[in-house]
Design a protein around this motif. Structure first.
Motif, short mmCIF file in Angstrom:
data_model
loop_
_atom_site.label_atom_id
_atom_site.label_comp_id
_atom_site.label_asym_id
_atom_site.label_seq_id
_atom_site.Cartn_x
_atom_site.Cartn_y
_atom_site.Cartn_z
N ASP A 73 -17.63 -14.41 -6.40
CA ASP A 73 -16.37 -14.55 -5.64
C ASP A 73 -15.28 -13.57 -6.06
O ASP A 73 -14.55 -13.04 -5.22
CB ASP A 73 -15.79 -15.96 -5.71
CG ASP A 73 -16.68 -17.02 -5.09
OD1 ASP A 73 -17.74 -16.64 -4.52
OD2 ASP A 73 -16.36 -18.21 -5.19
N THR A 74 -15.12 -13.34 -7.34
CA THR A 74 -14.08 -12.43 -7.81
C THR A 74 -14.71 -11.15 -8.34
O THR A 74 -15.93 -11.01 -8.39
CB THR A 74 -13.20 -13.09 -8.89
OG1 THR A 74 -12.07 -12.26 -9.15
CG2 THR A 74 -13.97 -13.33 -10.18
N CYS A 75 -13.88 -10.20 -8.73
CA CYS A 75 -14.38 -8.90 -9.20
C CYS A 75 -13.52 -8.47 -10.40
O CYS A 75 -12.46 -9.05 -10.67
CB CYS A 75 -14.32 -7.88 -8.07
SG CYS A 75 -15.19 -6.33 -8.41
N TRP A 76 -13.96 -7.43 -11.09
CA TRP A 76 -13.34 -7.07 -12.36
C TRP A 76 -11.88 -6.68 -12.26
O TRP A 76 -11.11 -6.87 -13.22
CB TRP A 76 -14.14 -5.97 -13.05
CG TRP A 76 -15.31 -6.56 -13.75
CD1 TRP A 76 -16.60 -6.60 -13.32
CD2 TRP A 76 -15.29 -7.29 -14.97
NE1 TRP A 76 -17.39 -7.28 -14.20
CE2 TRP A 76 -16.61 -7.72 -15.24
CE3 TRP A 76 -14.29 -7.63 -15.89
CZ2 TRP A 76 -16.95 -8.46 -16.37
CZ3 TRP A 76 -14.63 -8.35 -17.01
CH2 TRP A 76 -15.94 -8.77 -17.25
N CYS A 77 -11.45 -6.16 -11.15
CA CYS A 77 -10.04 -5.80 -11.02
C CYS A 77 -9.13 -7.01 -10.99
O CYS A 77 -7.91 -6.87 -11.08
CB CYS A 77 -9.82 -4.93 -9.77
SG CYS A 77 -10.37 -3.23 -9.98
N SER B 242 -15.02 -11.02 7.52
CA SER B 242 -15.48 -11.32 6.16
C SER B 242 -14.31 -11.23 5.20
O SER B 242 -13.28 -10.62 5.50
CB SER B 242 -16.60 -10.36 5.76
OG SER B 242 -16.19 -9.01 5.89
N LEU B 243 -14.50 -11.83 4.03
CA LEU B 243 -13.44 -11.84 3.01
C LEU B 243 -13.85 -11.04 1.79
O LEU B 243 -14.99 -11.11 1.32
CB LEU B 243 -13.11 -13.27 2.58
CG LEU B 243 -12.35 -14.13 3.59
CD1 LEU B 243 -12.13 -15.53 3.02
CD2 LEU B 243 -11.02 -13.49 3.97
N ASN B 244 -12.90 -10.32 1.26
CA ASN B 244 -13.09 -9.55 0.04
C ASN B 244 -13.22 -10.49 -1.16
O ASN B 244 -12.98 -11.71 -1.06
CB ASN B 244 -11.91 -8.61 -0.17
CG ASN B 244 -12.22 -7.46 -1.09
OD1 ASN B 244 -13.24 -6.79 -0.91
ND2 ASN B 244 -11.38 -7.23 -2.09
N ALA B 245 -13.60 -9.94 -2.29
CA ALA B 245 -13.52 -10.70 -3.54
C ALA B 245 -12.10 -11.21 -3.71
O ALA B 245 -11.13 -10.52 -3.40
CB ALA B 245 -13.91 -9.81 -4.71
N THR C 260 -16.73 -10.91 -1.20
CA THR C 260 -17.34 -9.75 -1.84
C THR C 260 -16.56 -8.49 -1.54
O THR C 260 -16.07 -8.31 -0.42
CB THR C 260 -18.81 -9.57 -1.41
OG1 THR C 260 -19.34 -8.41 -2.07
CG2 THR C 260 -18.94 -9.39 0.10
N CYS C 261 -16.45 -7.60 -2.54
CA CYS C 261 -15.82 -6.31 -2.34
C CYS C 261 -16.84 -5.26 -1.88
O CYS C 261 -16.50 -4.09 -1.76
CB CYS C 261 -15.14 -5.83 -3.62
SG CYS C 261 -16.22 -5.79 -5.08
N ALA C 262 -18.07 -5.70 -1.61
CA ALA C 262 -19.11 -4.81 -1.11
C ALA C 262 -19.68 -5.37 0.20
O ALA C 262 -20.86 -5.73 0.28
CB ALA C 262 -20.22 -4.64 -2.14
N HIS D 167 -19.07 -5.04 -6.48
CA HIS D 167 -20.08 -6.04 -6.72
C HIS D 167 -21.49 -5.45 -6.77
O HIS D 167 -21.82 -4.52 -6.03
CB HIS D 167 -20.03 -7.09 -5.60
CG HIS D 167 -19.03 -8.16 -5.86
ND1 HIS D 167 -18.65 -9.08 -4.90
CD2 HIS D 167 -18.32 -8.50 -6.98
CE1 HIS D 167 -17.76 -9.92 -5.41
NE2 HIS D 167 -17.55 -9.58 -6.67
N LEU D 168 -22.31 -6.01 -7.65
CA LEU D 168 -23.67 -5.54 -7.83
C LEU D 168 -24.52 -5.75 -6.58
O LEU D 168 -24.35 -6.74 -5.85
CB LEU D 168 -24.32 -6.28 -9.00
CG LEU D 168 -23.73 -6.01 -10.38
CD1 LEU D 168 -24.30 -6.97 -11.40
CD2 LEU D 168 -23.96 -4.57 -10.81
#
Length: 583
Positions: free
Chosen positions: A519-523, A237-240, A278-280, A464-465
């Motif tokens: 796809d992306t995240c706040w960082c 799997s891939l992170n954000a 996703t980072c989750a 991610h939520l």
């Protein structure tokens, strides 16, 4: 201190990466995360919670106890080395895989390197008085205003145990399975030897953090693996990533950045990874089960997988994650082993009465800094019955300020039914206590970096939520409308977005005036997605409350989920701590 021509031999030191450098020293007793802590373009230290904030490590020898925080630190360090903005060398007190990996990739793939010495705690403390440091092979010389000292460190080759490789390992190392897997095994063997592993194990899946675009080097690395014929050997799997692939043009992201970040995501798809972004990853249907041996990057995901799911993974630095995925193997060390998962610190927590959901990010941030690289066993939380989202928030904040790959919560996490189980039947090395006053101090730290009471952006979804969080936010939005001039922006993975859309919660959030980003995240989010006019952001994430000020160069406020939605309605942040913290 001994004189320079009579060097002391450091039995507990090691030249992780030998080399030569002589430069002004830049010393701190506080660990540093390169991701979110150092600007990869300039070498400026941007972590506003760090005592070196505002200084540049360019051309200096950086002396820190260890790294901390994000797995992406190795990617940032690679960028710094390749663009000439990096340190001349690094001296650490404790071996750190993220720092070592960034330098090792620079050496193996790009023929660029800097020395990295690990000197142990006693010798490291003496560096506080250094004006200049000199690194020569395995010799470290400390030059102060009035004296000079010198140490000799064993070269890493003197400590290497022979690797017990399978026939397939040897074939990959010899290039029989292609150049990409040969390089991957070379990097894996190099890292395994540095950190004391003598064999590899099969892994069942991987999660790649190195798909975050930190600069040209991150793309060059992935494209080289693809050009060499790379293909993952396990489900991956891939992170954000650094942009919303489906909307980055609509969101106003500059093509010069968006195209490179989008291309990096595409290269990892061509290497065989799934477009999870996703980072989750623990929220996906593919989440590992108890006891599974896996390869995960992304610091919050590593902490959650090890601690809450009971899966087994190292805190894989960026680039080591994809190399492990290419060969389907991981070094048998650290949390991959039962001994490497044992808690060593006991922490008794006294909970304040009536705490809201901001308790767990505050507590995670404090305990991560308190524990450093040592796995804690936390007592006193079972009666609070933390939800999955509470543990997600705790893990993210804990992994931001600490370097430990996991934690145990007695009566909550699966390997801690009792204190004795979590400690492996041994006595703790330390016994600490944490109470409401400690949490109040963190709240004030989060909310004490300039700015007024007006809030222009509400930032939710780091990590991610979850679907449950989307439902809760939709409920808080019902019958209300965001303030003019204040934006509510939420990040989540594609799968959660699809499910929340089907449930009607996305419609409720958008009716309130919220913006959904996938796809992306706040960082990774910058201007113009964050409006140029915005001066203050508010979040319920301990991770983003820590990284946000440095990454965005803006003030960041912190509060509970309900407090964030109230601020979205009023456009104002209340400077008073919540009642439960000051009762």
């Amino acid at each position: 201190m001994p004189v320079a021509d009579d060097p002391r031999r450091l039995a507990d030191g090691i030249a992780l990466i030998a080399g030569q450098a002589r430069a002004a020293a830049l010393y701190s007793s506080v660990p540093l995360s390169f991701w979110g802590g150092v600007d990869p373009r300039t070498g400026e230290i941007i972590d506003r919670h760090h005592p070196l904030q505002g200084q540049s490590l360019k051309g200096r020898i950086l002396a820190i106890p260890r790294g901390r925080g994000s797995c992406t630190g190795s990617s940032v360090l690679l960028e710094l080395i390749l663009n000439g903005a990096g340190p001349a060398g690094i001296v650490i007190a404790e071996a750190d895989e993220i720092i070592a990996l960034g330098v090792l990739v620079a050496a193996l793939m790009f023929d660029r390197s800097i020395p990295v010495f690990c000197v142990g705690q006693e010798a490291f403390a003496a560096l506080a008085e250094a004006d200049v440091l000199a690194m020569d092979g395995t010799r470290l010389t400390v030059i102060g205003a009035h004296d000079e000292a010198s140490w000799l460190l064993p070269n890493d080759s003197t400590r290497q145990r022979p690797m017990d490789l399978t026939d397939r390992d040897r074939a990959m190392l010899a290039g029989d399975h292609g150049r990409a897997r040969q390089f991957a095994m070379q990097l894996m063997v190099g890292m395994a030897r540095l950190f004391g592993a003598s064999e590899f194990i099969d892994v069942s899946q991987a999660h790649i953090d190195g798909c975050i675009y930190t600069g040209p080097a991150s793309l060059r690395f992935a494209e080289q693996l693809l050009a060499w014929g790379g293909r993952v050997a396990v489900p991956t799997s891939l992170n954000a990533i650094s942009v919303d692939r489906r909307r980055w043009r609509e969101l106003g992201v500059a093509p010069a950045f968006g195209e490179q970040a989008d291309r990096l995501g595409q290269v990892y798809l061509e290497l065989g990874a799934r477009p999870t972004f996703t980072c989750a990853p623990y929220l996906l249907d593919s989440a590992p089960e108890f006891g599974d041996q896996i390869v995960w990057g992304e610091s919050n995901a590593v902490a959650f997988a090890n601690s809450v799911l009971g899966a087994r993974t190292l805190k894989y630095p960026d680039y080591l994650d994809i190399c492990a995925a290419l060969v389907g193997r991981g070094p048998l060390v650290g949390p991959h082993t039962s001994a490497g998962r044992r808690g060593r610190i006991r922490i008794d927590v006294t909970l304040p009465q009536g705490a809201d959901d901001s308790l767990f990010p505050l507590l995670g941030h404090h305990l991560g800094a308190l524990c450093g690289a040592t796995i804690p066993v936390i007592c006193g939380l079972a009666e609070s019955r933390p939800t999955t989202d509470d543990l997600k928030a705790f893990a993210a904040a804990f992994a931001t300020t600490g370097a430990a790959p996991m934690f145990h919560i007695v009566g909550v996490t699966p390997e801690a039914p009792t204190l004795a189980d979590a400690l492996g039947g041994l006595e703790p090395e330390r016994h600490l206590a944490v109470g409401p006053a400690d949490l109040l101090e963190v709240w004030r730290e989060f909310n004490g970096h300039g700015g007024g009471q007006a809030v222009e952006v509400i930032s939710l979804g780091n990590p991610h939520l979850s679907l449950a969080e989307c439902e809760a936010i939709a409920g808080l939005c019902e019958g209300r409308r965001r303030a003019e001039g204040t934006r509510l922006m939420l990040t989540m993975g594609r799968k959660v977005h699809e499910d929340a859309l089907a449930a009607g919660w996305i419609e409720a959030i958008e009716r309130f005036g919220g913006t959904i980003i996938t796809d992306t995240c706040w960082c990774m989010i910058e201007t113009p997605v964050i409006p140029e006019s915005a001066r203050t952001l508010m979040t319920n994430s301990g991770k983003y409350a820590h990284y946000g000020p440095g990454l965005t160069r803006r003030a960041v406020r912190f509060g509970s989920l309900a407090a964030c939605l109230d601020a979205a309605v009023t456009g104002q942040f209340s400077p008073q701590p919540p009642d439960w913290l000051i009762a």
